[in-house]
Design a protein around this motif. Structure first.
Motif, PDB file in Angstrom:
ATOM      1  N   VAL A  73      31.933  19.681  57.708  1.00 34.23           N
ATOM      2  CA  VAL A  73      30.677  19.951  57.022  1.00 34.23           C
ATOM      3  C   VAL A  73      29.977  18.605  56.847  1.00 34.23           C
ATOM      4  N   TYR A  74      28.740  18.523  57.342  1.00 37.48           N
ATOM      5  CA  TYR A  74      27.947  17.310  57.192  1.00 37.48           C
ATOM      6  C   TYR A  74      27.102  17.445  55.933  1.00 37.48           C
ATOM      7  N   MET A  75      27.163  16.420  55.086  1.00 38.25           N
ATOM      8  CA  MET A  75      26.467  16.474  53.806  1.00 38.25           C
ATOM      9  C   MET A  75      25.673  15.183  53.602  1.00 38.25           C
ATOM     10  N   LEU A  76      24.617  15.274  52.807  1.00 39.13           N
ATOM     11  CA  LEU A  76      23.886  14.083  52.422  1.00 39.13           C
ATOM     12  C   LEU A  76      23.386  14.235  50.992  1.00 39.13           C
ATOM     13  N   ARG A  77      23.165  13.091  50.390  1.00 38.46           N
ATOM     14  CA  ARG A  77      22.595  13.044  49.039  1.00 38.46           C
ATOM     15  C   ARG A  77      21.389  12.139  49.091  1.00 38.46           C
ATOM     16  N   LYS A  78      20.257  12.679  48.688  1.00 41.45           N
ATOM     17  CA  LYS A  78      19.054  11.878  48.610  1.00 41.45           C
ATOM     18  C   LYS A  78      19.173  10.938  47.414  1.00 41.45           C
ATOM     19  N   LEU A  79      18.766   9.709  47.623  1.00 42.67           N
ATOM     20  CA  LEU A  79      18.851   8.721  46.564  1.00 42.67           C
ATOM     21  C   LEU A  79      17.455   8.395  46.081  1.00 42.67           C
TER      22      LEU A  79
ATOM     23  N   GLN B 127      25.827   4.859  43.006  1.00 44.97           N
ATOM     24  CA  GLN B 127      25.116   3.802  42.289  1.00 44.97           C
ATOM     25  C   GLN B 127      24.906   2.580  43.187  1.00 44.97           C
ATOM     26  N   CYS B 128      25.947   2.170  43.900  1.00 45.91           N
ATOM     27  CA  CYS B 128      25.840   1.006  44.790  1.00 45.91           C
ATOM     28  C   CYS B 128      24.852   1.268  45.921  1.00 45.91           C
ATOM     29  N   ALA B 129      24.850   2.482  46.461  1.00 40.42           N
ATOM     30  CA  ALA B 129      23.920   2.823  47.540  1.00 40.42           C
ATOM     31  C   ALA B 129      22.475   2.750  47.050  1.00 40.42           C
ATOM     32  N   LYS B 130      22.244   3.218  45.835  1.00 39.72           N
ATOM     33  CA  LYS B 130      20.900   3.130  45.262  1.00 39.72           C
ATOM     34  C   LYS B 130      20.491   1.672  45.096  1.00 39.72           C
ATOM     35  N   GLU B 131      21.400   0.863  44.535  1.00 39.82           N
ATOM     36  CA  GLU B 131      21.102  -0.557  44.308  1.00 39.82           C
ATOM     37  C   GLU B 131      20.857  -1.295  45.615  1.00 39.82           C
ATOM     38  N   ALA B 132      21.508  -0.855  46.686  1.00 42.41           N
ATOM     39  CA  ALA B 132      21.335  -1.495  47.992  1.00 42.41           C
ATOM     40  C   ALA B 132      20.040  -1.068  48.671  1.00 42.41           C
ATOM     41  N   GLY B 133      19.357  -0.064  48.108  1.00 46.49           N
ATOM     42  CA  GLY B 133      18.072   0.358  48.643  1.00 46.49           C
ATOM     43  C   GLY B 133      18.124   1.467  49.679  1.00 46.49           C
ATOM     44  N   TYR B 134      19.257   2.111  49.818  1.00 47.62           N
ATOM     45  CA  TYR B 134      19.336   3.224  50.767  1.00 47.62           C
ATOM     46  C   TYR B 134      18.549   4.422  50.241  1.00 47.62           C
ATOM     47  N   GLU B 135      18.070   5.246  51.161  1.00 49.33           N
ATOM     48  CA  GLU B 135      17.348   6.462  50.815  1.00 49.33           C
ATOM     49  C   GLU B 135      18.271   7.676  50.772  1.00 49.33           C
ATOM     50  N   GLN B 136      19.363   7.627  51.562  1.00 47.52           N
ATOM     51  CA  GLN B 136      20.305   8.745  51.554  1.00 47.52           C
ATOM     52  C   GLN B 136      21.712   8.259  51.850  1.00 47.52           C
ATOM     53  N   LEU B 137      22.675   8.995  51.269  1.00 51.65           N
ATOM     54  CA  LEU B 137      24.098   8.733  51.445  1.00 51.65           C
ATOM     55  C   LEU B 137      24.686   9.933  52.162  1.00 51.65           C
ATOM     56  N   GLU B 138      25.454   9.690  53.216  1.00 53.91           N
ATOM     57  CA  GLU B 138      25.960  10.757  54.071  1.00 53.91           C
ATOM     58  C   GLU B 138      27.485  10.755  54.100  1.00 53.91           C
ATOM     59  N   LEU B 139      28.044  11.934  54.354  1.00 54.15           N
ATOM     60  CA  LEU B 139      29.487  12.063  54.517  1.00 54.15           C
ATOM     61  C   LEU B 139      29.768  13.289  55.356  1.00 54.15           C
ATOM     62  N   ASP B 140      30.992  13.365  55.878  1.00 55.69           N
ATOM     63  CA  ASP B 140      31.447  14.618  56.450  1.00 55.69           C
ATOM     64  C   ASP B 140      32.806  14.926  55.845  1.00 55.69           C
ATOM     65  N   VAL B 141      33.072  16.217  55.680  1.00 52.83           N
ATOM     66  CA  VAL B 141      34.262  16.669  54.981  1.00 52.83           C
ATOM     67  C   VAL B 141      34.805  17.895  55.709  1.00 52.83           C
ATOM     68  N   VAL B 142      36.120  17.983  55.794  1.00 51.98           N
ATOM     69  CA  VAL B 142      36.749  19.147  56.416  1.00 51.98           C
ATOM     70  C   VAL B 142      36.418  20.381  55.571  1.00 51.98           C
ATOM     71  N   ALA B 143      35.945  21.433  56.230  1.00 54.32           N
ATOM     72  CA  ALA B 143      35.487  22.636  55.529  1.00 54.32           C
ATOM     73  C   ALA B 143      36.577  23.250  54.648  1.00 54.32           C
ATOM     74  N   GLU B 144      37.833  23.108  55.045  1.00 56.13           N
ATOM     75  CA  GLU B 144      38.950  23.661  54.267  1.00 56.13           C
ATOM     76  C   GLU B 144      39.227  22.865  52.990  1.00 56.13           C
ATOM     77  N   ASN B 145      38.657  21.698  52.859  1.00 55.08           N
ATOM     78  CA  ASN B 145      38.886  20.841  51.698  1.00 55.08           C
ATOM     79  C   ASN B 145      37.939  21.271  50.572  1.00 55.08           C
ATOM     80  N   LYS B 146      38.260  22.403  49.981  1.00 50.08           N
ATOM     81  CA  LYS B 146      37.385  23.037  48.982  1.00 50.08           C
ATOM     82  C   LYS B 146      37.163  22.146  47.753  1.00 50.08           C
ATOM     83  N   ARG B 147      38.209  21.429  47.331  1.00 49.32           N
ATOM     84  CA  ARG B 147      38.059  20.568  46.145  1.00 49.32           C
ATOM     85  C   ARG B 147      37.023  19.480  46.404  1.00 49.32           C
TER      86      ARG B 147
END
Length: 181
Positions: free
Chosen positions: A175-181, A124-144
């Protein structure tokens, strides 16, 4: 940025999600060190923390005053149970549409819905700030975590087989992930 919301966790307890401020410096510093000792899925180890409590307080103050970055604290029974935030990938025109997301939660609060709430708050904050995408990386073994991020619309866009070099388990795939906003 400012954020303030109360939520009810799966165990019926109330959590306050709000932007961290300078007064939270010591508690966030302690939370960082504890969360980073409790799991091997985060970027660093407690002995690699480059901040002290005073620097953490300044970091939180800066994020509160920022128009496009934030660090949110989750408070349960007066204790900081977790933190999450967004940070600009860069200030140059070619990068200013992207933000990075990070989160850590004390182990005793895992599985209560706090991760989902903090992630949604940052989206929500990323959208309000005007970003187009939110990115993260996560260890592949971190299934949850992978499951959570996928359920909230993050998509995988690549992997790094030697992204982290763990002191206990050797190389960890990221694992590199992104969410389009």
């Amino acid at each position: 940025m400012k954020y303030n919301q109360k939520i009810i966790l799966k165990n019926g307890k109330e959590a306050l999600l709000r932007n961290g401020n300078a007064e939270d410096g010591q508690a966030v510093f302690e939370n960082f060190n504890q969360t980073h000792a409790e799991t091997d899925f985060l970027l660093s180890y407690p002995d690699e923390n480059s901040y002290d409590a005073e620097q953490e307080a300044q970091f939180l103050k800066d994020k509160t005053e920022s128009p496009n970055e934030i660090e949110i604290v989750a408070i349960i029974d007066g204790k900081i149970a977790g933190t999450a935030g967004i940070e600009a990938v860069g200030k140059k025109y070619k990068l200013k549409h992207r933000a990075e997301f990070g989160i850590s939660i004390l182990k005793e609060y895992w599985g209560l819905g706090l991760g989902k709430a903090l992630t949604n708050a940052c989206i929500q904050c990323a959208k309000e700030a005007g970003y187009e995408q939110l990115e993260l990386d996560v260890v592949a073994e971190n299934k949850r975590a992978l499951s959570l991020y996928q359920s909230l619309g993050f998509e995988e866009f690549g992997r790094n087989p030697k992204g982290f070099n763990s002191r206990t388990s050797g190389f960890q795939e990221l694992v590199y992930m992104l969410r389009k906003l």
